[in-house]
Design a protein around this motif. Structure first.
Motif, PDB file in Angstrom:
ATOM      1  N   VAL A  23      41.967   4.764  -2.799  1.00 28.05           N
ATOM      2  CA  VAL A  23      41.178   3.711  -3.404  1.00 28.05           C
ATOM      3  C   VAL A  23      40.362   4.140  -4.543  1.00 28.05           C
ATOM      4  N   GLN A  24      39.962   5.767  -4.366  1.00 28.37           N
ATOM      5  CA  GLN A  24      39.113   6.124  -5.367  1.00 28.37           C
ATOM      6  C   GLN A  24      39.854   6.208  -6.927  1.00 28.37           C
ATOM      7  N   SER A  25      41.105   6.453  -6.855  1.00 22.03           N
ATOM      8  CA  SER A  25      41.762   6.313  -8.124  1.00 22.03           C
ATOM      9  C   SER A  25      42.055   4.876  -8.590  1.00 22.03           C
ATOM     10  N   ALA A  26      41.877   3.925  -8.126  1.00 21.59           N
ATOM     11  CA  ALA A  26      42.254   2.592  -8.449  1.00 21.59           C
ATOM     12  C   ALA A  26      41.545   1.985  -9.757  1.00 21.59           C
ATOM     13  N   THR A  27      42.198   1.549 -10.790  1.00 25.96           N
ATOM     14  CA  THR A  27      41.486   0.584 -11.583  1.00 25.96           C
ATOM     15  C   THR A  27      40.412  -0.501 -11.430  1.00 25.96           C
ATOM     16  N   PRO A  28      39.528  -0.425 -11.877  1.00 27.95           N
ATOM     17  CA  PRO A  28      38.339  -1.400 -11.436  1.00 27.95           C
ATOM     18  C   PRO A  28      39.085  -2.607 -11.826  1.00 27.95           C
ATOM     19  N   SER A  29      38.765  -3.818 -10.977  1.00 25.08           N
ATOM     20  CA  SER A  29      39.166  -5.284 -11.013  1.00 25.08           C
ATOM     21  C   SER A  29      38.065  -6.049 -11.532  1.00 25.08           C
ATOM     22  N   ASN A  30      38.499  -7.114 -12.464  1.00 23.70           N
ATOM     23  CA  ASN A  30      37.474  -8.059 -12.672  1.00 23.70           C
ATOM     24  C   ASN A  30      37.396  -9.374 -11.887  1.00 23.70           C
ATOM     25  N   GLN A  31      38.030  -9.241 -10.826  1.00 19.59           N
ATOM     26  CA  GLN A  31      37.780 -10.293  -9.869  1.00 19.59           C
ATOM     27  C   GLN A  31      36.505 -10.365  -9.240  1.00 19.59           C
ATOM     28  N   GLU A  32      36.047 -11.684  -8.812  1.00 18.92           N
ATOM     29  CA  GLU A  32      34.835 -11.663  -8.191  1.00 18.92           C
ATOM     30  C   GLU A  32      34.875 -11.838  -6.727  1.00 18.92           C
ATOM     31  N   LEU A  33      33.793 -11.022  -6.201  1.00 23.57           N
ATOM     32  CA  LEU A  33      33.877 -11.421  -4.808  1.00 23.57           C
ATOM     33  C   LEU A  33      32.213 -10.981  -4.190  1.00 23.57           C
ATOM     34  N   LEU A  34      31.894 -11.631  -2.993  1.00 26.05           N
ATOM     35  CA  LEU A  34      30.601 -11.531  -2.379  1.00 26.05           C
ATOM     36  C   LEU A  34      30.601 -10.619  -1.293  1.00 26.05           C
ATOM     37  N   ILE A  35      29.667  -9.602  -1.525  1.00 24.86           N
ATOM     38  CA  ILE A  35      29.487  -8.653  -0.129  1.00 24.86           C
ATOM     39  C   ILE A  35      28.077  -9.019   0.342  1.00 24.86           C
ATOM     40  N   ILE A  36      28.126  -9.053   1.710  1.00 26.53           N
ATOM     41  CA  ILE A  36      27.052  -9.128   2.483  1.00 26.53           C
ATOM     42  C   ILE A  36      26.869  -8.191   3.352  1.00 26.53           C
ATOM     43  N   GLN A  37      25.833  -7.451   3.417  1.00 28.07           N
ATOM     44  CA  GLN A  37      25.523  -6.229   4.041  1.00 28.07           C
ATOM     45  C   GLN A  37      24.425  -5.949   4.574  1.00 28.07           C
ATOM     46  N   GLY A  38      24.217  -5.521   5.794  1.00 25.87           N
ATOM     47  CA  GLY A  38      22.837  -5.210   6.558  1.00 25.87           C
ATOM     48  C   GLY A  38      22.423  -3.915   6.130  1.00 25.87           C
ATOM     49  N   ASP A  39      21.083  -3.895   5.931  1.00 23.96           N
ATOM     50  CA  ASP A  39      20.584  -2.641   5.653  1.00 23.96           C
ATOM     51  C   ASP A  39      20.266  -1.573   7.063  1.00 23.96           C
ATOM     52  N   GLN A  40      20.371  -1.958   8.191  1.00 24.09           N
ATOM     53  CA  GLN A  40      20.447  -1.082   9.360  1.00 24.09           C
ATOM     54  C   GLN A  40      21.703  -0.804   9.849  1.00 24.09           C
ATOM     55  N   ASP A  41      22.676  -0.783   9.066  1.00 25.25           N
ATOM     56  CA  ASP A  41      24.218  -0.466   9.386  1.00 25.25           C
ATOM     57  C   ASP A  41      24.513   0.816   9.771  1.00 25.25           C
ATOM     58  N   ARG A  42      24.641   1.265  10.988  1.00 24.96           N
ATOM     59  CA  ARG A  42      25.239   2.647  11.315  1.00 24.96           C
ATOM     60  C   ARG A  42      26.590   2.831  11.790  1.00 24.96           C
ATOM     61  N   THR A  43      27.351   2.041  11.073  1.00 22.55           N
ATOM     62  CA  THR A  43      28.742   2.157  11.190  1.00 22.55           C
ATOM     63  C   THR A  43      29.547   2.402  10.023  1.00 22.55           C
ATOM     64  N   VAL A  44      28.930   2.027   8.676  1.00 23.98           N
ATOM     65  CA  VAL A  44      29.615   2.377   7.525  1.00 23.98           C
ATOM     66  C   VAL A  44      28.602   2.843   6.689  1.00 23.98           C
ATOM     67  N   ASP A  45      28.833   3.809   5.667  1.00 22.07           N
ATOM     68  CA  ASP A  45      28.052   4.373   4.766  1.00 22.07           C
ATOM     69  C   ASP A  45      27.715   3.019   3.803  1.00 22.07           C
ATOM     70  N   TRP A  46      26.773   2.397   4.149  1.00 20.28           N
ATOM     71  CA  TRP A  46      26.648   1.101   3.267  1.00 20.28           C
ATOM     72  C   TRP A  46      26.252   1.352   1.736  1.00 20.28           C
ATOM     73  N   LYS A  47      25.238   2.434   1.707  1.00 16.96           N
ATOM     74  CA  LYS A  47      24.930   2.727   0.288  1.00 16.96           C
ATOM     75  C   LYS A  47      25.748   2.994  -0.626  1.00 16.96           C
ATOM     76  N   TYR A  48      26.621   3.912  -0.069  1.00 20.48           N
ATOM     77  CA  TYR A  48      27.770   4.494  -0.872  1.00 20.48           C
ATOM     78  C   TYR A  48      28.659   3.336  -1.289  1.00 20.48           C
ATOM     79  N   ASN A  49      28.896   2.530  -0.213  1.00 14.45           N
ATOM     80  CA  ASN A  49      29.917   1.678  -0.271  1.00 14.45           C
ATOM     81  C   ASN A  49      29.587   0.299  -1.291  1.00 14.45           C
ATOM     82  N   ILE A  50      28.138   0.358  -1.430  1.00 20.20           N
ATOM     83  CA  ILE A  50      27.692  -0.601  -2.406  1.00 20.20           C
ATOM     84  C   ILE A  50      28.052  -0.223  -4.001  1.00 20.20           C
TER      85      ILE A  50
END
Length: 306
Positions: free
Chosen positions: A236-263
Motif C-alpha cells: 500500500v505504500q506505493s499506491a497512488t493517492p485517492s481523491n475519495q472522501e472518508l471519515l477516520i475516527i481514532q482514539g489517542d490512547q490506542d495501543r494496538t495500531v501506530d495511530w500517529k503514523y497511520n493518520i
C-alpha cells in the motif's frame, strides 16, 4: 439453556446456507441472545455463503423501514458478535446492517486468525460487496470498518473506484503498535516460533472480561499473519493517492495500531479524509467507556447524515 459453545459448534458443523427468508432456529437464538444481537422488530437473515474457497457466515439485520444500508466490518481476532453496540445504534437510526465474519474468525471457516496474504480478505470483501450485497438491498451502501477491516477497505479503495456512499474507518490498521520493535522481534524469532499470545493491552475492563468468556475470540496470533501484514504494508505504500472522501475516527490512547503514523498515511493517500480524534479513546472504540462509545457513534451518525 443450551451451552453457547455447543450451539456455536453445531452452527459451524451444520453450515446452513444463507437464507433470504427469516428462519431463526434455536441455535441461532442462543447465539443472538449471548452476543446481544436479538433485536426486536428486526428481520434477521443469516447463513453461510461459499466465497474465495471458504464458508463465510453472513448476517443481515433489517429494520421495518430502512433509510439506507451499512456494510459493517469487524477487526482482527474478533467477530460480528462484538459489534452489538454499533449494530443496535444503526438499527435505531433505521439503517439495514450487513455484516460477516472474516475467514478464520467467528463462525466462518478457515484456519483460525490467519491468512497467507491480505488479498484473501480482499477477495472475500469484494465478492460479498459485488455479488451478495446487491441481492439484499436496493440502496447505495455505506461502509464502516474497524481496524483490520479498515485495512481491507483501504486496499480496495486505493485500487478501485468504488461506488460506496460514505466510508467510516474506526481505528484503522496500517502499521501496528511498536512497529519497528515488532519487525525486529519477528525476524529474530519466526524460525522457531509459529504464534504468539494475543496482548489485550489498554482496553476497557468490561470488554477484557468479555473476551475471556467469549468462545469465538482468538487468543493466538500466528506469525504467518504477521508476515502477511508486513507484505501488505509494503504494497500500500506505493499506491497512488485517492481523491475519495472518508471519515477516520481514532482514539489517542490506542495501543494496538501506530495511530500517529497511520493518520499521516491517510492524510497522504486520502487528502480529502476527515479525521476525528477521541480523547482517551482506545482501540476498541465500539467497546470502550460509555462516553467514548457515544462519541464514536455520534461522529458516525453525523457523517452518514450529511
Amino acid at each position: 439453556m443450551m451451552d453457547i459453545q455447543i450451539a456455536i459448534q453445531q452452527l459451524m458443523d451444520q453450515q446452513k446456507p444463507f437464507s433470504f427468508s427469516s428462519n431463526e432456529n434455536h441455535l441461532m437464538q442462543e447465539y443472538t441472545k449471548f452476543y446481544g444481537l436479538d433485536f426486536p422488530q428486526v428481520e434477521h437473515l443469516y447463513g453461510y455463503i461459499s466465497c474465495c474457497n471458504e464458508q463465510i457466515f453472513l448476517q443481515s439485520f433489517r429494520p421495518i423501514e430502512p433509510r439506507g444500508t451499512v456494510l459493517l466490518l469487524h477487526g482482527y481476532l474478533e467477530h460480528v458478535g462484538v459489534l452489538k453496540h454499533a449494530i443496535r445504534f444503526l438499527l435505531e437510526h433505521s439503517y439495514q446492517v450487513l455484516t460477516f465474519d472474516w475467514p478464520g474468525h467467528g463462525l466462518s471457516s478457515g484456519k483460525r486468525a490467519t491468512v497467507n496474504q491480505f488479498s484473501d480478505y480482499l477477495c472475500v470483501f469484494e465478492s460479498i460487496y459485488k455479488e451478495i450485497v446487491p441481492s439484499l438491498t436496493d440502496s447505495r451502501v455505506h461502509v464502516i470498518a474497524h481496524s483490520t477491516g479498515g485495512a481491507v477497505v483501504v486496499d480496495y479503495m486505493l485500487n478501485h473506484s468504488p461506488d460506496f456512499d460514505r466510508v467510516v474507518l474506526i481505528a484503522p490498521l496500517v502499521r501496528s503498535y511498536m512497529w519497528h520493535a515488532s519487525k525486529i522481534g519477528f525476524y529474530l524469532g519466526n524460525r522457531w516460533i509459529k504464534e504468539v499470545q494475543r496482548v489485550t493491552r489498554n482496553i476497557h475492563q468490561e470488554y477484557a472480561n468479555f473476551i475471556q468468556m467469549d468462545p469465538l475470540q482468538n487468543h493466538k496470533v500466528p506469525l504467518i499473519w504477521v508476515q502477511a501484514l508486513f507484505d501488505w504494508y509494503k504494497k500500500v505504500q506505493s499506491a497512488t493517492p485517492s481523491n475519495q472522501e472518508l471519515l477516520i475516527i481514532q482514539g489517542d490512547q490506542d495501543r494496538t495500531v501506530d495511530w500517529k503514523y497511520n493518520i499521516r498515511f491517510f492524510q497522504e493517500k486520502f487528502p480529502k479524509s476527515h479525521i476525528e480524534i477521541i480523547q482517551s479513546g482506545r482501540h476498541q472504540l465500539f467497546n470502550d467507556t460509555k462516553s467514548t462509545v457515544v462519541q464514536t457513534l455520534g461522529y458516525i451518525h453525523g457523517y452518514l447524515s450529511k
